[in-house]
Design a protein around this motif. Structure first.
Motif, mmCIF file in Angstrom:
data_model
loop_
_atom_site.group_PDB
_atom_site.id
_atom_site.type_symbol
_atom_site.label_atom_id
_atom_site.label_comp_id
_atom_site.label_asym_id
_atom_site.label_seq_id
_atom_site.Cartn_x
_atom_site.Cartn_y
_atom_site.Cartn_z
ATOM 1 N N CYS A 188 39.765 -5.466 27.431
ATOM 2 C CA CYS A 188 41.160 -5.753 27.745
ATOM 3 C C CYS A 188 41.764 -4.554 28.470
ATOM 4 O O CYS A 188 41.823 -3.461 27.913
ATOM 5 C CB CYS A 188 41.954 -6.060 26.471
ATOM 6 S SG CYS A 188 43.703 -6.411 26.778
ATOM 7 N N THR A 189 42.193 -4.753 29.704
ATOM 8 C CA THR A 189 42.895 -3.727 30.476
ATOM 9 C C THR A 189 44.151 -4.340 31.062
ATOM 10 O O THR A 189 44.073 -5.268 31.876
ATOM 11 C CB THR A 189 42.020 -3.162 31.607
ATOM 12 O OG1 THR A 189 40.847 -2.578 31.051
ATOM 13 C CG2 THR A 189 42.783 -2.098 32.400
ATOM 14 N N ILE A 190 45.315 -3.853 30.623
ATOM 15 C CA ILE A 190 46.600 -4.328 31.118
ATOM 16 C C ILE A 190 47.125 -3.287 32.112
ATOM 17 O O ILE A 190 47.435 -2.168 31.742
ATOM 18 C CB ILE A 190 47.615 -4.530 29.980
ATOM 19 C CG1 ILE A 190 47.022 -5.409 28.879
ATOM 20 C CG2 ILE A 190 48.902 -5.136 30.523
ATOM 21 C CD1 ILE A 190 46.672 -6.804 29.314
ATOM 22 N N ALA A 191 47.219 -3.665 33.378
ATOM 23 C CA ALA A 191 47.679 -2.738 34.413
ATOM 24 C C ALA A 191 49.188 -2.776 34.598
ATOM 25 O O ALA A 191 49.774 -1.807 35.082
ATOM 26 C CB ALA A 191 46.985 -3.049 35.740
ATOM 27 N N GLY A 192 49.826 -3.880 34.201
ATOM 28 C CA GLY A 192 51.269 -3.946 34.372
ATOM 29 C C GLY A 192 51.841 -5.256 33.865
ATOM 30 O O GLY A 192 51.136 -6.269 33.739
#
Length: 361
Positions: free
Chosen positions: A347-351
């Motif tokens: 899980c990678t939330i960039a914005g």
């Protein structure tokens, strides 16, 4: 407590920070000047030198400061890096190490053995704190260090970890795996603590050699997909299907909560207005199994990556890019989200961008 060179020789003492220099090319007994630059006081721990600033723990161990030269004041100044995260440092900071690659991350070890991370980039005015809780029973990090690594393409962080395993206190050396970047295959990325990666040309349905996790409930990921949760008995686990590439370890929850935002401009502040959110744009990178939970209303949205058209024998596709989510909310003054990753999943939330309507009071 420490001596560091940043343009001048800086000296950290319990009562303040000093600068020592000379009028000539080198400090000599007859050519030396020592000035007090600040009176914060330092803790007896190794500071971090990064570019033109020094990051150090202040005397009472509750504050982290960045000491650097200010041309306007013609002096070294030390702004506080913990001013918006003072609750996290309760109990005192013990040690700080710096992982320059890939994200300018400072790892801070507290006296009670818990971990904090600080992403700090002075040039970009980025300061972000988080708390890192390791999985398992009675977890305590004893020590940590950063090891440069050319082969892995980033600095590697190693922890000395104390855990309670099957009623016994044990210590392990654990290496943080590489960031889940584009050249890392999904099946090779571990999102489990105290884990091991097992591959074999011959399919297997039993894993031995898990004495280090005896009695623990572990999660098994089969080529990046969830296989199941199992309890380690006599150093082994068994499952119902044959596998050839699995990662087994302790699952941990990963989440963050958004703060209340004040969308200020010259005419209006949402602090004094009604606000309705009608759309969320979530920017993600190689993500699977993420959920959005609205804190004030209890409603939840799951972003499912599996589709009936997927091949049942392959891992589900990862979410990449902008994901639009329609929202049905009432008029209120607060809209806060808790975003949670499924345990063991990337899980990678960039914005996050909110589409809002504002009604002035």
């Amino acid at each position: 407590f420490w001596l560091k060179s940043v343009k001048s020789l800086l000296i950290g003492t319990e009562l303040g920070e000093l600068r020592m220099y000379s009028a000539g090319t080198a400090i000599t007994p007859s050519d030396v000047v020592s000035n007090r630059e600040s009176s914060y006081g330092a803790h007896n721990a190794e500071p971090i030198v990064n570019d033109d600033n020094i990051v150090f723990i202040q005397r009472l161990q509750r504050t982290l400061r960045s000491l650097s030269y200010d041309y306007n004041q013609d002096a070294f100044v030390g702004p506080e890096l913990t001013i918006l995260a003072e609750g996290l440092t309760t109990g005192g900071l013990k040690k700080v190490v710096f992982q320059k690659e890939p994200n300018n991350t400072y790892w801070a070890l507290k006296e009670d053995g818990t971990l904090l991370t600080l992403t700090y980039d002075k040039s970009q005015d980025v300061i972000g704190w988080s708390k890192s809780a390791l999985a398992g029973e009675n977890i305590k990090v004893i020590d940590l260090t950063v090891l440069p690594s050319h082969d892995n393409g980033q600095d590697m962080v190693m922890f000395a970890v104390e855990r309670t395993i099957n009623g016994e206190t044990r210590r392990y050396l654990e290496l943080l795996t590489r960031n889940f970047i584009r050249d890392v295959a999904h099946k090779d990325a571990s999102f489990l603590d105290c884990s091991m990666h097992i591959t074999s040309d011959t399919p297997f349905d039993t894993i031995n050699g898990l004495d280090f996790l005896e009695g623990q409930s572990v999660r098994v990921m089969d080529e990046g997909s969830y296989l199941g949760d199992y309890v380690v008995t006599d150093g082994q686990i068994s499952f119902d299907v044959d596998c050839s590439d699995v990662i087994v370890g302790l699952p941990y929850p990963a989440y963050f909560e958004t703060l209340e935002r004040d969308l200020q401009d010259r005419q209006l502040s949402t602090k004094m207005s009604k606000l309705r959110v009608y759309k969320i744009h979530l920017y993600v990178d190689r993500t699977m199994g993420v959920s959005l939970y609205r804190l004030d209303h209890g409603s939840e949205t799951h972003l499912v990556t599996f589709s009936p058209t997927n091949n049942m024998d392959t891992t589900s596709e990862l979410l990449i890019g902008k994901v639009g989510i329609d929202v049905f909310s009432s008029w209120d003054c607060d809209y806060r989200l808790k975003i949670t990753s499924e345990e063991g999943m990337p899980c990678t939330i960039a914005g996050i961008i909110l589409g809002v309507e504002i009604n002035a009071i």
